[in-house]
Design a protein around this motif. Structure first.
Motif, PDB file in Angstrom:
ATOM      1  N   LEU A   1       0.794  -1.223   0.000  1.00 30.17           N
ATOM      2  CA  LEU A   1       0.000   0.000   0.000  1.00 30.17           C
ATOM      3  C   LEU A   1       0.832   1.282   0.000  1.00 30.17           C
ATOM      4  CD1 LEU A   1      -2.687   1.540   0.171  1.00 30.17           C
ATOM      5  CD2 LEU A   1      -2.616   1.216   2.664  1.00 30.17           C
ATOM      6  N   PRO A   2       1.820   1.446   0.884  1.00 27.42           N
ATOM      7  CA  PRO A   2       2.560   2.720   0.895  1.00 27.42           C
ATOM      8  C   PRO A   2       3.261   3.058  -0.411  1.00 27.42           C
ATOM      9  CG  PRO A   2       2.958   1.492   2.922  1.00 27.42           C
ATOM     10  CD  PRO A   2       2.241   0.568   1.983  1.00 27.42           C
ATOM     11  N   LEU A   3       3.544   2.037  -1.264  1.00 27.13           N
ATOM     12  CA  LEU A   3       4.222   2.307  -2.530  1.00 27.13           C
ATOM     13  C   LEU A   3       3.366   3.148  -3.463  1.00 27.13           C
ATOM     14  CD1 LEU A   3       5.819  -1.178  -3.266  1.00 27.13           C
ATOM     15  CD2 LEU A   3       7.037   0.926  -2.747  1.00 27.13           C
ATOM     16  N   PHE A   4       2.060   3.166  -3.230  1.00 22.41           N
ATOM     17  CA  PHE A   4       1.161   3.937  -4.075  1.00 22.41           C
ATOM     18  C   PHE A   4       0.849   5.299  -3.467  1.00 22.41           C
ATOM     19  CE2 PHE A   4       0.210  -0.573  -4.952  1.00 22.41           C
ATOM     20  CZ  PHE A   4       0.588  -0.608  -6.288  1.00 22.41           C
ATOM     21  N   GLN A   5       1.698   5.741  -2.536  1.00 21.12           N
ATOM     22  CA  GLN A   5       1.585   7.070  -1.952  1.00 21.12           C
ATOM     23  C   GLN A   5       2.992   7.650  -1.834  1.00 21.12           C
ATOM     24  OE1 GLN A   5      -1.260   7.386   1.323  1.00 21.12           O
ATOM     25  NE2 GLN A   5      -2.065   5.370   0.813  1.00 21.12           N
ATOM     26  N   LEU A   6       3.089   8.933  -1.975  1.00 22.55           N
ATOM     27  CA  LEU A   6       4.392   9.582  -2.127  1.00 22.55           C
ATOM     28  C   LEU A   6       5.357   9.258  -0.990  1.00 22.55           C
ATOM     29  CD1 LEU A   6       6.285  11.479  -3.609  1.00 22.55           C
ATOM     30  CD2 LEU A   6       5.131  13.414  -2.515  1.00 22.55           C
ATOM     31  N   THR A   7       4.867   9.328   0.253  1.00 22.25           N
ATOM     32  CA  THR A   7       5.741   9.057   1.396  1.00 22.25           C
ATOM     33  C   THR A   7       6.311   7.650   1.323  1.00 22.25           C
ATOM     34  OG1 THR A   7       4.457  10.576   2.771  1.00 22.25           O
ATOM     35  CG2 THR A   7       5.865   9.008   3.914  1.00 22.25           C
ATOM     36  N   GLY A   8       5.452   6.675   1.025  1.00 25.30           N
ATOM     37  CA  GLY A   8       5.904   5.286   0.945  1.00 25.30           C
ATOM     38  C   GLY A   8       6.836   5.042  -0.226  1.00 25.30           C
ATOM     39  N   TRP A   9       6.543   5.662  -1.383  1.00 28.26           N
ATOM     40  CA  TRP A   9       7.420   5.486  -2.544  1.00 28.26           C
ATOM     41  C   TRP A   9       8.804   6.073  -2.262  1.00 28.26           C
ATOM     42  CZ3 TRP A   9       7.918   2.829  -6.884  1.00 28.26           C
ATOM     43  CH2 TRP A   9       8.886   3.237  -7.793  1.00 28.26           C
ATOM     44  N   THR A  10       8.861   7.234  -1.652  1.00 28.04           N
ATOM     45  CA  THR A  10      10.151   7.840  -1.321  1.00 28.04           C
ATOM     46  C   THR A  10      10.940   6.939  -0.383  1.00 28.04           C
ATOM     47  OG1 THR A  10       9.177  10.050  -1.579  1.00 28.04           O
ATOM     48  CG2 THR A  10      11.267   9.906  -0.392  1.00 28.04           C
ATOM     49  N   SER A  38      -4.428  10.342  -4.863  1.00 26.23           N
ATOM     50  CA  SER A  38      -4.086   9.649  -3.621  1.00 26.23           C
ATOM     51  C   SER A  38      -2.571   9.599  -3.440  1.00 26.23           C
ATOM     52  CB  SER A  38      -4.653   8.228  -3.628  1.00 26.23           C
ATOM     53  OG  SER A  38      -6.056   8.240  -3.597  1.00 26.23           O
ATOM     54  N   TYR A  39      -1.865   9.317  -4.522  1.00 25.26           N
ATOM     55  CA  TYR A  39      -0.400   9.282  -4.451  1.00 25.26           C
ATOM     56  C   TYR A  39       0.151  10.640  -4.034  1.00 25.26           C
ATOM     57  CZ  TYR A  39       4.461   8.694  -5.917  1.00 25.26           C
ATOM     58  OH  TYR A  39       5.832   8.646  -5.943  1.00 25.26           O
ATOM     59  N   LEU A  40      -0.413  11.698  -4.607  1.00 25.89           N
ATOM     60  CA  LEU A  40       0.079  13.055  -4.344  1.00 25.89           C
ATOM     61  C   LEU A  40      -0.416  13.615  -3.017  1.00 25.89           C
ATOM     62  CD1 LEU A  40      -0.469  14.538  -7.919  1.00 25.89           C
ATOM     63  CD2 LEU A  40       1.682  13.711  -6.941  1.00 25.89           C
ATOM     64  N   GLY A  41      -1.351  12.905  -2.356  1.00 28.95           N
ATOM     65  CA  GLY A  41      -1.872  13.383  -1.077  1.00 28.95           C
ATOM     66  C   GLY A  41      -2.896  14.486  -1.220  1.00 28.95           C
ATOM     67  N   LEU A  42      -3.580  14.553  -2.372  1.00 27.83           N
ATOM     68  CA  LEU A  42      -4.534  15.633  -2.621  1.00 27.83           C
ATOM     69  C   LEU A  42      -5.964  15.264  -2.246  1.00 27.83           C
ATOM     70  CD1 LEU A  42      -3.255  16.819  -6.113  1.00 27.83           C
ATOM     71  CD2 LEU A  42      -2.890  17.933  -3.915  1.00 27.83           C
ATOM     72  N   ASN A  43      -6.224  13.983  -2.073  1.00 31.13           N
ATOM     73  CA  ASN A  43      -7.590  13.578  -1.765  1.00 31.13           C
ATOM     74  C   ASN A  43      -7.936  13.867  -0.311  1.00 31.13           C
ATOM     75  OD1 ASN A  43      -7.646  12.639  -4.351  1.00 31.13           O
ATOM     76  ND2 ASN A  43      -7.339  10.506  -3.811  1.00 31.13           N
ATOM     77  N   PRO A  44      -9.175  14.256  -0.042  1.00 32.64           N
ATOM     78  CA  PRO A  44      -9.552  14.571   1.338  1.00 32.64           C
ATOM     79  C   PRO A  44      -9.496  13.347   2.233  1.00 32.64           C
ATOM     80  CG  PRO A  44     -11.483  14.519  -0.087  1.00 32.64           C
ATOM     81  CD  PRO A  44     -10.289  14.432  -0.982  1.00 32.64           C
ATOM     82  N   GLU A  45      -8.899  13.514   3.402  1.00 31.23           N
ATOM     83  CA  GLU A  45      -8.819  12.434   4.371  1.00 31.23           C
ATOM     84  C   GLU A  45     -10.141  12.325   5.115  1.00 31.23           C
ATOM     85  OE1 GLU A  45      -6.003   9.637   6.273  1.00 31.23           O
ATOM     86  OE2 GLU A  45      -6.165  10.725   4.392  1.00 31.23           O
TER      87      GLU A  45
END
Length: 373
Positions: free
Chosen positions: A27-36, A163-170
């Motif tokens: 899962l984290p690989l599909f979000q910027l923090t996890g990919w980094t 979602s990857y960029l963190g733009l979707n509302p939490e």
């Protein structure tokens, strides 16, 4: 603005905790923090104590067990060549105003396509950052998404990127999570971030989940990312090349255009020419197949086994522990990378927990007892 920053910080804090608790989850690989984190990650083998005897508590050593559960991809000559070729294509695209080309990774399931896709993305990002003297603030060189579970609505694809960029509302509460809500269209903020963050590469995995019609609806947006923002795209999945070819025909109505062109040539008294292939049919395709082991190629499979042997961290591992069983391992796994990795990692964990600290046919038998490929 303050509320959105707080939500973003909470999201990143949750991701960091996930990475700490279960670092190998996808899962984290599909979000910027996890990919980094994945790009920077250095998986080191557990240190073996001096001598041939395991340390106390070795059978329950979570670090050693976790390491062997997630053995790295062992590169073959072909994979290394493919990876270098795609990374070079990304650099070449970055210097072009037009003529950018996408890339496709195709082949049967279980041949290591996803591993190769992520290795390409990681290598590309490291080289991009090296060319700019390190990681630059507010830049996002690579975006890694998977095909949405429901790929029909266009908004779902944009939501994956958002979602990857963190733009979707939490979501603010469990009630909001359970509430069936239509995804918001975040196209404009996604485009803005991709442009200002100088994104160079978009990885799209599991393209086999989308039908040609689904892809035909999305190709104009992918064309926009390529033609306006200069983003290279890599599509990955079983049957990816065929799906993209069919999608391009649907999206651009190429069959109708080809027929109209033939009629015009006939009316003008000019010789007709064979129909040109779809642009997607001309895309570079990286094909992955099961690893061979036959009379014409006795080396490739054994070299991969030797690569795994070098990665294993067992106290009593015999020389050529895996490669001497090459024929049997190939028979049991069919040369499929996914199945092979499963057998070797499972056998290594069994070796630790049993105290044998070696991989023999006993451990291989136990690891393949439930394997049905």
């Amino acid at each position: 603005m303050k509320a959105s920053v707080e939500l973003r910080d909470k999201r990143e804090a949750r991701l960091r905790q996930q990475l700490k608790d279960t670092p190998m989850r996808p899962l984290p690989l599909f979000q910027l923090t996890g990919w980094t984190h994945f790009v920077d990650e250095k998986v080191e083998p557990p240190v073996l104590a001096a001598g041939s005897s395991p340390a106390t508590g070795r059978k329950t050593d979570e670090q050693a067990i976790a390491y062997h559960r997630h053995l790295r991809m062992v590169p073959t000559d072909a994979m290394t060549h493919m990876q270098d070729m795609v990374v070079e294509a990304v650099h070449r695209n970055s210097g072009c105003r037009e003529g950018l080309m996408d890339h496709v990774i195709d082949g049967p399931a279980g041949t290591g396509k996803t591993c190769l896709l992520r290795a390409m993305g990681r290598t590309a990002q490291k080289e991009i950052e090296a060319a700019t003297d390190g990681r630059q603030q507010n830049t996002i060189p690579v975006v890694h998404i998977t095909t949405p579970a429901d790929p029909e609505p266009r908004v779902n694809w944009i939501w994956e990127i958002g979602s990857y960029l963190g733009l979707n509302p939490e979501p603010k509460s469990l009630a909001e999570v359970l509430e069936m809500r239509k995804h918001q269209d975040v196209t404009l903020p996604v485009n803005y971030v991709l442009e200002t963050a100088q994104t160079r590469l978009l990885l799209i995995d599991d393209i086999n989940r989308a039908s040609p019609q689904h892809l035909a609806n999305m190709l104009p947006y992918f064309d926009y990312l390529r033609d306006k923002l200069g983003i290279s795209l890599i599509f990955c999945g079983t049957g990816a090349s065929h799906r993209l070819h069919q999608a391009r025909i649907l999206a651009q109505d190429l069959t109708r255009v080809s027929e109209e062109n033939r009629v015009r040539l006939e009316q003008a008294g000019l010789p007709t020419v064979p129909a040109s292939p779809s642009p997607t049919a001309l895309l570079p395709v990286t094909w992955l197949h099961p690893l061979p082991l036959h009379a014409e190629d006795q080396e490739t499979f054994r070299k991969v086994l030797m690569g795994f042997e070098a990665d294993l961290s067992l106290y009593r591992l015999e020389e050529h522990a895996l490669s001497k069983h090459a024929v049997e391992l190939h028979r049991r796994t069919g040369g499929y990378f996914k199945a092979l990795t499963y057998v070797i990692s499972t056998a290594a964990v069994i070796a630790i927990r049993s105290g044998s600290e070696n991989i023999t046919m006993k451990e291989i038998d136990a690891a393949t007892a439930q394997l049905r490929y």
